[in-house]
Design an enzyme around this catalytic site. Structure first.
Site, short mmCIF file in Angstrom:
data_model
loop_
_atom_site.label_atom_id
_atom_site.label_comp_id
_atom_site.label_asym_id
_atom_site.label_seq_id
_atom_site.Cartn_x
_atom_site.Cartn_y
_atom_site.Cartn_z
N GLY A 12 29.74 -74.54 29.85
CA GLY A 12 30.87 -75.40 30.20
C GLY A 12 31.88 -74.80 31.15
N THR A 13 31.48 -73.85 31.99
CA THR A 13 32.46 -73.28 32.93
C THR A 13 32.85 -74.31 33.98
OG1 THR A 13 30.78 -72.34 34.42
CG2 THR A 13 31.59 -70.93 32.61
N ASN A 14 31.94 -75.23 34.31
CA ASN A 14 32.31 -76.30 35.25
C ASN A 14 33.27 -77.29 34.59
OD1 ASN A 14 30.86 -76.18 38.00
ND2 ASN A 14 29.28 -75.57 36.54
N ILE A 85 16.94 -85.49 30.83
CA ILE A 85 16.61 -86.37 31.96
C ILE A 85 17.14 -87.76 31.62
CG2 ILE A 85 14.72 -87.39 33.31
CD1 ILE A 85 15.11 -84.39 33.75
N LEU A 86 17.92 -88.33 32.52
CA LEU A 86 18.52 -89.64 32.27
C LEU A 86 17.51 -90.74 32.60
CD1 LEU A 86 21.93 -88.85 33.97
CD2 LEU A 86 21.51 -89.01 31.50
N ASN A 100 26.59 -85.06 40.10
CA ASN A 100 25.96 -83.88 39.51
C ASN A 100 26.28 -82.66 40.36
OD1 ASN A 100 24.11 -82.40 37.78
ND2 ASN A 100 22.66 -82.43 39.48
N HIS A 102 24.77 -79.04 41.43
CA HIS A 102 23.49 -78.34 41.41
C HIS A 102 23.64 -76.99 42.12
CE1 HIS A 102 19.13 -77.95 41.22
NE2 HIS A 102 19.21 -77.47 42.45
C1 GRF Z 1 25.60 -74.74 36.56
O1 GRF Z 1 24.95 -73.65 37.18
C2 GRF Z 1 25.25 -76.02 37.27
O2 GRF Z 1 25.02 -75.87 38.65
C3 GRF Z 1 23.97 -76.38 36.61
O3 GRF Z 1 24.14 -76.02 35.24
C4 GRF Z 1 25.07 -74.97 35.16
C5 GRF Z 1 26.16 -75.37 34.22
O4 GRF Z 1 26.96 -74.26 33.97
N1 GRF Z 1 23.71 -77.78 36.76
P1 GRF Z 1 28.23 -74.44 33.01
O5 GRF Z 1 27.72 -74.94 31.66
O6 GRF Z 1 29.14 -75.43 33.66
O7 GRF Z 1 28.83 -73.06 32.94
#
Ligand code: GRF
Length: 185
Positions: A12-14, A85-86, A100, A102
């Site tokens: 969940g860092t994003n 997968i959605l 998304n 990526h």
């Molecule tokens: C990220 O590398 C993103 O690009 C990929 O999954 C990872 C999620 O990382 N789709 P986090 O859980 O947000 O740290």
């Protein structure tokens, strides 16, 4: 106020980058739900720490239907490391309202099975001189939707998949906010 839902499977860092941007008023939006298909995803803990409604919905026949019950009123869905997968139906329903992040310069190193460290291992194996991250609209074609924001970084002979992952993660956290500002403002 734009309402966001974030679908997660991992650390969940994003998600945390979005929470931070909202707290710092760099992004004007509200995360109304975090949904994970992994019970022990640390992203759920991050949501709890931020006082955000969060749900564990396992893969299975009714996964999409159960998710939709938690997504009522949501303006945009953010897939942030979501590994399920959605269904085509779900993608149709959320067309032009789901993005998304990526960890590659799509269309390179995208598609089924290309996620996480597998991407960075392939970049190193192929001696690429650059890589990066992409935020794109989600369609039924995995990693196939139009790009919203993309940013690259150099890959040197000293790099390993781990060091590349660290550089790309930094880029992800930056461009995810850039993309969300672009589509919500
Ligand atoms: C990220 O590398 C993103 O690009 C990929 O999954 C990872 C999620 O990382 N789709 P986090 O859980 O947000 O740290």
């Amino acid at each position: 106020m734009v309402k966001l839902a974030v679908l997660v499977s991992g650390s969940g860092t994003n998600l945390q980058a979005i929470i931070r941007a909202i707290q710092q008023k760099k992004l004007i939006a509200e995360i109304v739900a975090v949904v994970s298909d992994r019970k022990n995803a640390y992203a759920l803990q991050r949501a709890a720490n931020a006082g955000i409604s969060h749900y564990y919905i396992p893969k299975g026949e009714t996964q999409m239907q159960q998710m939709n019950e938690k997504l009522l009123g949501v303006d945009y869905i953010v897939l942030a490391g979501f590994l399920s997968i959605l269904s085509d139906e779900f993608c149709q329903q959320w067309a032009n309202r789901m993005i998304n992040i990526h960890p590659s310069l799509l269309p390179k190193y995208g598609g089924k099975g290309m996620y996480g460290m597998k991407v960075h291992e392939a970049v190193i194996a192929n001696k690429e001189e650059e890589t990066g991250a992409t935020v794109h609209w989600v369609t039924a074609v995995i990693d196939g939707g139009n790009t919203i924001v993309q940013k690259s970084c150099a890959v040197t002979s000293e790099d390993t998949p781990k060091t590349v992952a660290e550089k790309v993660h930094e880029i992800e956290h930056e461009i995810l906010i850039t993309a969300l500002k672009k589509i919500t403002e």
